[in-house]
Design an enzyme around this catalytic site. Structure first.
Site, PDB file in Angstrom:
ATOM      1  N   THR B  96       5.577  52.305  31.450  1.00  0.00           N
ATOM      2  CA  THR B  96       5.490  52.606  32.879  1.00  0.00           C
ATOM      3  C   THR B  96       4.048  52.978  33.202  1.00  0.00           C
ATOM      4  O   THR B  96       3.560  54.034  32.768  1.00  0.00           O
ATOM      5  CB  THR B  96       6.444  53.755  33.256  1.00  0.00           C
ATOM      6  OG1 THR B  96       7.778  53.322  33.014  1.00  0.00           O
ATOM      7  CG2 THR B  96       6.305  54.113  34.735  1.00  0.00           C
ATOM      8  N   LYS B 171      10.017  50.260  39.271  1.00  0.00           N
ATOM      9  CA  LYS B 171      10.211  51.401  38.366  1.00  0.00           C
ATOM     10  C   LYS B 171       9.778  52.696  39.048  1.00  0.00           C
ATOM     11  O   LYS B 171      10.413  53.746  38.892  1.00  0.00           O
ATOM     12  CB  LYS B 171       9.435  51.192  37.066  1.00  0.00           C
ATOM     13  CG  LYS B 171       9.454  52.372  36.086  1.00  0.00           C
ATOM     14  CD  LYS B 171      10.822  52.625  35.470  1.00  0.00           C
ATOM     15  CE  LYS B 171      10.897  53.944  34.707  1.00  0.00           C
ATOM     16  NZ  LYS B 171      10.221  53.946  33.416  1.00  0.00           N
ATOM     17  N   LYS B 239       4.069  62.483  34.810  1.00  0.00           N
ATOM     18  CA  LYS B 239       3.100  61.381  34.730  1.00  0.00           C
ATOM     19  C   LYS B 239       3.517  60.245  35.669  1.00  0.00           C
ATOM     20  O   LYS B 239       2.701  59.715  36.430  1.00  0.00           O
ATOM     21  CB  LYS B 239       3.037  60.855  33.287  1.00  0.00           C
ATOM     22  CG  LYS B 239       2.100  59.682  33.081  1.00  0.00           C
ATOM     23  CD  LYS B 239       2.625  58.694  32.026  1.00  0.00           C
ATOM     24  CE  LYS B 239       3.574  57.682  32.628  1.00  0.00           C
ATOM     25  NZ  LYS B 239       4.105  56.670  31.720  1.00  0.00           N
TER      26      LYS B 239
END
Lengths: 309, 309
Positions: B96, B171, B239
């Site tokens: 990701t 995502k 993150k």
């Protein structure tokens, strides 16, 4: 079978009373706007001119109205349930009014020689029609036991949460989680649209995994389509979250997301979406983005950005 | 069968490569910390000393590492995939890293004569083990088609979201909705606890209805039990949301709830919960309530208020 009175023939109360009739209970109905009793009368209900009259022959009295003053009036008011009810009978309120009001009305009932259970519901008009409501009940176990056969005719999941008021408190938890979750969905779809993604594919990819929810499955497609009719009304969701805040402020709870959600709902109310379903939250997100002309969204609810989200 | 290289033997990459082996693909693995290759070698994988060496014999190269610099290093770095890959081959990154980094790495691949698909996943280590991941893919349809048999060995839902970068953007939507949803659950449980409700009954009453979600079903019981081990790590969730914010700021998106959630996650990181699962968000809620001694929560993650939430 147990003779029942049902006060409040709104979008929830009418189908709930209908399900009691279908299950074979003798039901007497009353509604402030009397015409709303007629469809129930057609299904076999007796009609009463006041809550007091409806309660006079009943073993259990159910009430399902909009807000705290309405419940106070139909139960404790001058023509209310407690003016007609027989000694020792049971009052079950299924409105969403918060724990404090529930406890106060329970006291009112006790002083009049009646018993009280708070039993607010979740599941909306569709759940009321299909008798699949979640019912969150607060009160004495024996009182809930007495109401159980009737509650089972109206709902699927019935949880005894604790003493009087805990049904209401649990319903407020439900409203907190539900509202924050549909905002989570709207926030994700806002990003999806801004990033130029295909909304339907986003829902397909995201909805089945760890980010999935009832709101994602049921409201996200309506957010995409700007289909704002039906569903749980913004004005009622806002009312419920204001009940939450009243409790939270007393308990010293910040509830940061809920407070933010109330601001978005207030914007919706101020911009013509009060009677729309909560899926119209996407319009608030489009407005705060500041890239859509606000007047367009304000003047034509449902018309703005209707091509995709 | 198609010869595969897999770079990154972390909590996700190792079981994903394992599933490729189980499905019969010849797999060469590489990990910066070389010992982590050993369990895969025991399952039949070949080992390579660098990403370049792993890629040299592969038809498709998969990468699954932690963050943008890691992906840049393993693909574009001096010992990276592009130093070894044969002309015209396909690189599929499952980390990701956000759409911008994906597009930049795709350019890097194109300049080196390779093709690139971004295919981040959702479902966590458990989904990786059980091959039930959701895979959100961005790239040319023909490239995705080529990777599909291998992706099917690793995931259940595979959605082609659009051109390169759209898998990453989807995502990020997933991370927005997921994080806001587990905060919705935590906010509801915080109210439940403060109101003196039985947490398990609250979950029972609320989880099955319109406020229900994967997070409610899977994380709420762990929030109640203060079971903070396992699950998706706070540091990774933080993150991912910082990647969201970088995009949102460029697009002029407020994303008010996501920004609030990042503050809560930052508090968790600063107070010893970075390696805990995201269910530890409940500790942030308990801290901001201000009625639990902060030091207790800060010093003993998982120990505070362990009796109930």
């Amino acid at each position: 079978m147990t003779s029942i009175a049902f006060i409040g023939m709104g979008a929830m109360g009418a189908p709930m009373a209908g399900n009691l009739l279908k299950a074979g209970f003798p039901v007497t109905v009353h509604n402030r706007t009397r015409e709303r009793e007629e469809p129930l009368a057609a299904l076999g209900a007796a009609r009463a001119a006041s809550p007091a009259e409806a309660a006079s022959q009943a073993v259990i009295v159910f009430t399902c109205v909009s807000d705290v003053p309405d419940v106070e009036e139909v139960i404790c008011g001058p023509r209310g349930v407690l003016q007609g009810i027989q000694p020792g009978r049971l009052v079950v309120d299924m409105s969403t009014i918060g724990p404090k009001a529930a406890r106060s009305i329970a006291t009112c009932c006790r002083e009049a020689g009646a018993r009280f259970v708070d039993a607010p519901v979740s599941g909306g008009p569709l759940g009321a029609q299909q008798a699949t409501l979640s019912i969150m009940a607060g009160g004495e176990a024996a009182d809930l036991e007495e109401a159980l056969p009737a509650l089972r005719a109206m709902g699927k999941t019935i949880v005894h949460c604790g003493p009087v008021g805990t049904g209401q408190a649990t319903k407020l938890v439900n409203q907190i989680v539900g509202a924050c979750t549909f905002c989570a969905v709207a926030e994700g779809l806002t990003f999806s649209r801004a990033a130029g993604l295909d909304g339907a594919k986003t829902i397909e990819a995201v909805g089945g995994g760890a980010a999935g929810s009832w709101m994602m499955t049921n409201l996200a497609p309506r957010m995409l389509a700007h289909d704002f009719e039906g569903g749980f009304k913004v004005s009622l969701q806002a009312k419920d979250l204001r009940l939450v805040l009243a409790e939270a402020d007393e308990m010293g709870l910040p509830l940061p997301i809920t407070r933010l959600v109330i601001q978005l709902l207030t914007w919706l109310e101020d911009n013509g979406h009060g009677q729309h379903g909560t899926q119209s939250i996407i319009a608030a997100y489009e407005a705060i983005r500041g890239k859509e002309p606000q007047s367009k969204i304000g003047l034509e609810p449902g018309g703005a950005g209707g091509e995709a989200v």
